[in-house]
Write an enzyme that holds these catalytic residues in place. Sequence first.
Site, short mmCIF file in Angstrom:
data_model
loop_
_atom_site.label_atom_id
_atom_site.label_comp_id
_atom_site.label_asym_id
_atom_site.label_seq_id
_atom_site.Cartn_x
_atom_site.Cartn_y
_atom_site.Cartn_z
N HIS A 50 0.85 -1.20 0.00
CA HIS A 50 0.00 0.00 0.00
C HIS A 50 0.88 1.24 0.00
CE1 HIS A 50 0.94 -0.40 4.26
NE2 HIS A 50 0.23 0.66 4.61
N HIS A 60 1.23 3.91 2.00
CA HIS A 60 1.75 4.66 3.15
C HIS A 60 3.27 4.69 2.99
CE1 HIS A 60 -2.00 4.06 5.89
NE2 HIS A 60 -2.03 5.24 5.27
N ASP A 116 5.81 4.49 4.80
CA ASP A 116 6.72 3.51 5.44
C ASP A 116 6.78 2.19 4.68
OD1 ASP A 116 4.02 3.28 6.37
OD2 ASP A 116 4.65 2.06 8.06
N HIS A 152 -7.17 -1.83 5.86
CA HIS A 152 -6.33 -0.81 6.47
C HIS A 152 -6.99 0.54 6.22
CE1 HIS A 152 -2.67 0.60 8.18
NE2 HIS A 152 -2.08 1.00 7.07
N HIS A 163 6.45 -4.67 12.17
CA HIS A 163 5.79 -3.36 12.07
C HIS A 163 5.52 -2.80 13.46
CE1 HIS A 163 2.67 -0.41 10.63
NE2 HIS A 163 3.43 -0.42 9.55
#
Length: 308
Positions: A63, A65, A67, A147, A275
């Site tokens: 995805h 994001h 990070d 998410h 994570h």
Amino acid sequence: LFKFEVTILGCSSATPIFNRHPTSQWVHINHTHILLDCGEGTQMQIMRYGLKASKLSYIFISHLHGDHYLGLMGLLSSMNLNGRTDPLNLFAPLELEDILQQHFRVSESELKYPLHFFPVNHEPENLTDNVLVETQDFRVSKIPLKHSIACNGFLIEEKPGPQKISKETMDTYSIPYDALAGIKKGQSFIQADGTEISADRLLEPKRIPRSYAFCSDTCYLPELKGLLNHVNILYHETTFGHSFLSRAEQTYHTTAFQAAQLAKDAEVGKLLMGHFSARYKDLNPLLEEAKEIFPESYLALEGQTFSI
Ligand SMILES: [Zn+2]
Ligand SMILES: [Zn+2]
């Protein structure tokens, strides 16, 4: 049995802290090298652990994001500067293509190797037939996660491969080499005295294909237990401990307790946890919490390689 292993390059959530880097993992399956997510600093981590970016042929991004992908621009550029000519296959959310093109346009840089972009859409209800890549050796499918933005995990499954006949069996039954192909197709073997021996008795038992599931960022999804059933290793994010359950729910993340519950319900071989929130300098409380539910739980610490 061919090589199938995962090396952890990053295990932090959101920001780099306590010498932990954002998410990235390197999967080596037979002769293929695959990168799962590419957080900032991934190319440095690749070098630190003695891996070679030039060997990568697939990158999967869960995805958008930061990070999970901010290391990509650097990695793609370095491969270009290092003279890469081999094609690279990138599977990611559609919008990433725009982001990359924008960068390469304004920096007036052109990649000298073919970068094949495959958009991966997010279909939350679709739990089957999500195959993205299929080769002779393995198959990669997406795992629809839940998410705060569209996010897919990835399931890497080995293919069973051809059944074999041992040298011992060949000697015992005096099987000539030219009979092998037929037996492998399921034909019986007729011995000199006319005795018929079925292929099942001659072939070694089918190898059970190994599998690795990568569930990057998601809230707890008990309904994944069918899809994840009996995977050898399940990597699942465990951003928080269960005392931060409401925080986990607000941010669409999972607690160590919940990930362990899913690992137990899906009867997986091992759970890799990662994570981690910046809240945890010491990760042992998270590990203890998971182990109470699912003893085969491990921290996905950077530099560690797990055999699948
Ligand atoms: Zn994340
Ligand atoms: Zn995220």
